[in-house]
Enzyme design. Structure first.
Site, PDB file in Angstrom:
ATOM      1  N   GLY A 295       0.739  -1.157   0.008  1.00  0.00           N
ATOM      2  CA  GLY A 295      -0.028  -0.076  -0.016  1.00  0.00           C
ATOM      3  C   GLY A 295       0.754   1.285  -0.006  1.00  0.00           C
ATOM      4  O   GLY A 295       0.377   2.425  -0.658  1.00  0.00           O
TER       5      GLY A 295
ATOM      6  N   ASP B 181      10.339  -7.316  -1.641  1.00  0.00           N
ATOM      7  CA  ASP B 181       9.048  -7.726  -1.105  1.00  0.00           C
ATOM      8  C   ASP B 181       9.008  -9.315  -1.515  1.00  0.00           C
ATOM      9  O   ASP B 181       9.642  -9.684  -2.578  1.00  0.00           O
ATOM     10  CB  ASP B 181       7.820  -7.061  -1.717  1.00  0.00           C
ATOM     11  CG  ASP B 181       6.576  -7.378  -1.043  1.00  0.00           C
ATOM     12  OD1 ASP B 181       6.075  -8.370  -0.901  1.00  0.00           O
ATOM     13  OD2 ASP B 181       6.003  -6.020  -0.685  1.00  0.00           O
TER      14      ASP B 181
ATOM     15  N   SER C   9      -7.544  -8.662  -3.955  1.00  0.00           N
ATOM     16  CA  SER C   9      -7.820  -7.564  -2.571  1.00  0.00           C
ATOM     17  C   SER C   9      -6.792  -6.489  -2.595  1.00  0.00           C
ATOM     18  O   SER C   9      -7.067  -5.695  -1.997  1.00  0.00           O
ATOM     19  CB  SER C   9      -7.838  -8.279  -1.624  1.00  0.00           C
ATOM     20  OG  SER C   9      -6.453  -9.024  -1.054  1.00  0.00           O
TER      21      SER C   9
ATOM     22  N   CYS D 133      14.488   4.855  19.246  1.00  0.00           N
ATOM     23  CA  CYS D 133      13.874   5.900  20.151  1.00  0.00           C
ATOM     24  C   CYS D 133      12.556   6.227  20.076  1.00  0.00           C
ATOM     25  O   CYS D 133      11.899   6.489  21.076  1.00  0.00           O
ATOM     26  CB  CYS D 133      14.726   7.128  19.690  1.00  0.00           C
ATOM     27  SG  CYS D 133      16.442   7.278  19.886  1.00  0.00           S
TER      28      CYS D 133
ATOM     29  N   CYS E 124      -4.486  -5.382   8.030  1.00  0.00           N
ATOM     30  CA  CYS E 124      -5.721  -4.690   7.270  1.00  0.00           C
ATOM     31  C   CYS E 124      -6.637  -5.320   6.629  1.00  0.00           C
ATOM     32  O   CYS E 124      -7.580  -5.035   6.380  1.00  0.00           O
ATOM     33  CB  CYS E 124      -4.898  -3.833   6.246  1.00  0.00           C
ATOM     34  SG  CYS E 124      -4.125  -4.972   4.789  1.00  0.00           S
TER      35      CYS E 124
END
Length: 252
Positions: free
Chosen positions: A40, A61, A68, A175, A188
């Site tokens: 996304g 990836d 979808s 941090c 999601c």
């Protein structure tokens, strides 16, 4: 090297910006950006980085395009369903801009291979979908002194930060998030995500990559941008450096 006539026309809207100009465009064309995740956030970011003329994109990836995905990952089309995301993304980059070389890496980046996969990068853009990967990428970028642009989105909200923790006054990613393990939670697929929200955050991430390469405007490192699409609200928070951070704090 001087720009060719076709490049002068392609990048004309950059060249007339005094903050970018010919020098800034040349830096973009000489840059190597590693994009973690072609989902996304990565999909729109890849589109804009390719359009901007970033010379080399390494896209990491290990997923395949699913039907979808197409509601928000506009780099892909129906004909890409089933293909490796990195292969489809590299093909899209080739269609978008012949000036850009896209290297697809179908692998899951983790603490064992992160440094090797980030080698030679000028900037890293992390838009992956799990915390463990984010920590591995952030730790490697920190150790290698590579600016990290990190973006995330969920439902109607997004966040974006730039991290250069090796600098004395700038925080690193740890941090910000600490060292908590990847917590189980809804994805999601369970919670949903507004498609246009990923486009917004991916575009902003691409902008920050370009800022890191060229150096225009105010320095965004050490700030966190929060976007709430339900209330149409955008806020910027300052992130302090954690003096006790195990990644970028002083040695004990």
């Amino acid at each position: 090297m001087p720009l060719r006539d076709a490049q002068l026309e392609r990048y004309a809207r950059h060249l007339v910006l005094k903050e970018i100009g010919g020098g800034g465009q040349a830096r973009l064309m000489a840059a190597h950006v590693v994009v973690i995740g072609a989902g996304g956030i990565g999909a729109p970011a890849i589109q804009y980085l390719a359009a901007a003329g970033v010379g080399r994109l390494t896209i990491i990836d290990d997923d395949r395009v699913e039907l979808s995905n197409l509601q928000r990952q506009t780099l892909f089309g129906t004909s890409d369903v089933g293909a490796l995301k990195v292969e489809a993304a590299a093909a899209a980059v080739a269609r978008l801009n012949p000036d850009v070389s896209a290297r697809p890496v179908s692998a899951r980046i983790d603490e064992r291979n992160a440094r090797a996969l980030l080698e030679g990068a000028d900037t890293v853009l992390d838009g992956c979908d799990n915390f463990a990967t984010r920590l591995a990428v952030a730790d490697a970028a920190m150790a290698m002194a590579i600016p990290l642009v990190s973006a995330a989105v969920g439902q109607f909200e997004g966040q974006l930060g730039v991290f250069r923790g090796w600098e004395s006054d700038k925080p690193c990613y740890r941090c910000f998030v600490g060292s908590a393990p990847d917590l189980p939670g809804a994805s999601c697929a369970d919670d949903g995500v507004l498609g246009a929200m990923t486009g917004l955050m991916g575009s902003l991430a691409a902008l920050e990559v370009m800022r890191a390469i060229i150096g225009f405007g105010a320095d965004s490192a050490g700030k966190l941008l929060l976007v709430d699409a339900l209330d149409l609200r955008i806020r910027t928070l300052s992130l302090p450096k954690d003096p006790g951070c195990p990644a970028c704090g002083p040695p004990v």
